[in-house]
Write an enzyme that holds these catalytic residues in place. Structure first.
Site, PDB file in Angstrom:
ATOM      1  N   CYS A   1     -42.253   3.956 -41.777  1.00 24.68           N
ATOM      2  CA  CYS A   1     -43.453   3.912 -42.603  1.00 24.68           C
ATOM      3  C   CYS A   1     -44.691   3.525 -41.819  1.00 24.68           C
ATOM      4  CB  CYS A   1     -43.258   2.929 -43.746  1.00 24.68           C
ATOM      5  SG  CYS A   1     -42.312   3.648 -45.074  1.00 24.68           S
TER       6      CYS A   1
ATOM      7  N   ALA B   1     -53.578   4.111 -18.757  1.00 16.49           N
ATOM      8  CA  ALA B   1     -52.199   4.381 -18.351  1.00 16.49           C
ATOM      9  C   ALA B   1     -51.736   5.779 -18.766  1.00 16.49           C
ATOM     10  CB  ALA B   1     -51.260   3.322 -18.918  1.00 16.49           C
ATOM     11  N   THR B   2     -52.241   6.281 -19.884  1.00 27.40           N
ATOM     12  CA  THR B   2     -51.843   7.629 -20.302  1.00 27.40           C
ATOM     13  C   THR B   2     -52.254   8.645 -19.239  1.00 27.40           C
ATOM     14  OG1 THR B   2     -51.845   7.190 -22.670  1.00 27.40           O
ATOM     15  CG2 THR B   2     -52.266   9.461 -22.001  1.00 27.40           C
TER      16      THR B   2
END
Lengths: 386, 129
Positions: free
Chosen positions: A325, A73-74
């Protein structure tokens, strides 16, 4: 080692064994290059074309040629955004997206902005649905592309694709949607869009393959991102990975046959999970929209406790958090920020993803575990107030 | 996040969680960090007549490293004089827990909590004298 429970189906999914089985012959036996014209090449080509049809059928594409295989998809999103912007740059300079897109879409838009395109990011409402009026006002004569995701990867909300499509059609602007989190979970309809990105590993297929749907009638054109042998109708050069194509196709076929039943089962798991959490804990907030979310995704904020701290209390459970974090950038989730979620609550968020292999026993275990950990951490939290 | 055994152990069995009576003039209290930043440590010390820290308690909102750092530093300062407690450096905490570099700020916060709690204790006693 204790067995681990996987509840992060938005990050990736396990490959379905039926998919793997279909792929195996194409590694060592039927290994031909699908672009060769001899017997083995043709054999591979036939397998790839069958897969192309399976992908097209899942998303309702009229013609399998509208499916361009990519690495995921990228790449599909980059090809759509860069490709359309570059090809139609003389028509206009404005390109539009939303504030809660996947990073690969936002980064592709930033790259276009550096090249001189004018980028507009449409904000979302508190429930994660895009502001349609804002979108409508943003589309001007200079606009060449609107790219809005079908389902968000963090909160699972489903965008009003039909409404967006109507706006784009009326204004004669190309509409691309990143549907990586939507296909196989809800019904997607290629007839509403001009370009659509999908991914193999989000639907129990292999990693390393995806596709971009590119409409043929009326024909959508794009400038390739890289150059080579001119495969995939000149839009995406490079030898196709036959086993991955075959696996992706099989995954699409299974999704088409089983998605409805799977969605109802997941919806039941989700409502059971939420009931148990809300029955046992106060001050828990649902991020997104309960009515307009996919059944396999739950995003919750637990007041008074930090996300990574929670995850550490359940190391036998694979889930993710919008806490700073847990992110590479040490920034809390930009998606929750776009929804105007209070910053401390963004740090307090967990995303729980159910999928094909999630059992009700696992949901029971994980919900109990979350309740236990949240109670323990709230007891030691200086900001927790009953 | 991959943590050392020291962090995991302290997270799993925290020491000195709780509160002391802030109205007691022998108690010094600090609250450092911010909810919007994802970590808050509230640390309290009780100082006895010999100037030694007889009790240290904490409450922490934060990640595993923040919780472990708070727990560890309360263990370390217990029984020490305020001067000795002030001499403990955040780098010692980070080293003992083998904190990854991105988590160094958790140990900084713990050191800051100790020094502000001692400051608070000293301020309180200066006022009452």
């Amino acid at each position: 080692m204790k067995p681990v429970i996987y509840m992060d189906y938005q990050a990736t999914t396990p490959c379905d064994k039926r998919v793997l089985e279909e792929m195996l012959p194409y590694f060592c036996e039927d290994f031909g290059n699908p672009h060769s014209s001899h017997a083995m090449g043709l054999q591979a080509k036939n397998a790839v074309e069958k897969a192309r049809k399976q992908v097209a059928d899942l998303i309702g594409a009229d013609d399998p040629r509208e499916i361009i295989f990519t690495s995921g998809a990228t790449e599909s999103n980059n090809l759509a955004i860069q490709g359309v912007s570059h090809f139609y740059k003389d028509k206009g300079k404005r390109i539009i997206t939303s504030t809660i897109e996947h990073k690969c879409v936002l980064e592709a838009f930033s790259a276009m902005e550096r090249e001189g395109f004018e980028v507009v990011k449409v904000p979302v409402l508190k429930n994660g649905i895009i502001d349609l009026q804002y979108l409508e006002k943003s589309v001007n004569d200079e606009t060449i592309l609107v790219s809005i995701m079908t389902v968000n990867n963090e909160i699972g909300t489903i965008q009003p694709v039909e409404d967006i499509s109507r706006i784009c059609r009326r204004k004669n602007v190309l509409f691309h949607t990143d549907a990586a989190q939507a296909v196989g979970k809800i019904k997607v309809d290629a007839s509403l869009v001009d370009l659509m990105s999908i991914s193999g590993h989000k639907i129990y297929g292999p990693k390393g393959i995806g596709a971009l749907y590119v409409r043929l009638k009326p024909r959508v054109r794009l400038t390739p991102v890289f150059f080579g042998g001119g495969q995939e109708r000149g839009m995406r050069s490079g030898t196709l990975a036959t086993p991955l194509c075959v696996g992706f196709g099989k995954a699409c076929e299974i999704a088409r046959q089983e998605a409805d039943a799977e969605s109802s089962r997941l919806a039941e798991l989700k409502s059971h999970f939420l009931k148990k959490i809300f029955d046992n804990l106060t001050k828990v907030h649902l991020n997104g929209d309960i009515e307009r979310g996919i059944p396999g995704c739950v995003n919750l904020s637990f007041e008074g406790v930090e996300g990574e701290g929670m995850m550490m209390g359940m190391q036998d459970v694979c889930i993710s958090s919008g806490s700073a974090c847990t992110s590479e950038s040490l920034e809390p989730s930009y998606v929750l920020h776009a929804l105007s979620v209070r910053e401390d609550l963004a740090h307090s968020s967990l995303r729980i993803g159910f999928g094909r292999f999630t059992t009700s026993e696992e949901v029971e275990y994980v919900s109990s575990k979350i309740i236990e950990v949240v109670k323990r951490l709230r007891d030691m939290s200086p900001i927790w107030q009953e | 996040m991959e943590y050392s055994k020291e962090v995991t152990d302290r997270y799993n069995s925290t020491k000195n969680v709780g509160s002391l009576d802030d109205n007691d003039k022998n108690v010094g209290t600090s609250v450092v960090g911010a909810p919007a930043c994802g970590d808050v440590i509230k640390l309290q010390i009780k100082v006895d007549e010999n100037g030694l820290i007889s009790e240290a308690k904490f409450k922490t909102f934060g990640c595993g490293a923040a919780i472990a750092s708070s727990s560890l530093i309360t263990e370390w300062i217990s029984g020490k004089s305020t001067e000795e407690a002030l001499a403990i450096k955040n780098t010692e905490v980070a080293e003992y827990l083998s904190l990854p570099p991105v988590k160094a700020h958790c140990s900084v916060l713990a050191e800051e909590a100790v020094s502000k709690a001692i400051q608070n204790y000293r301020d309180k006693n200066r006022e009452s004298n």
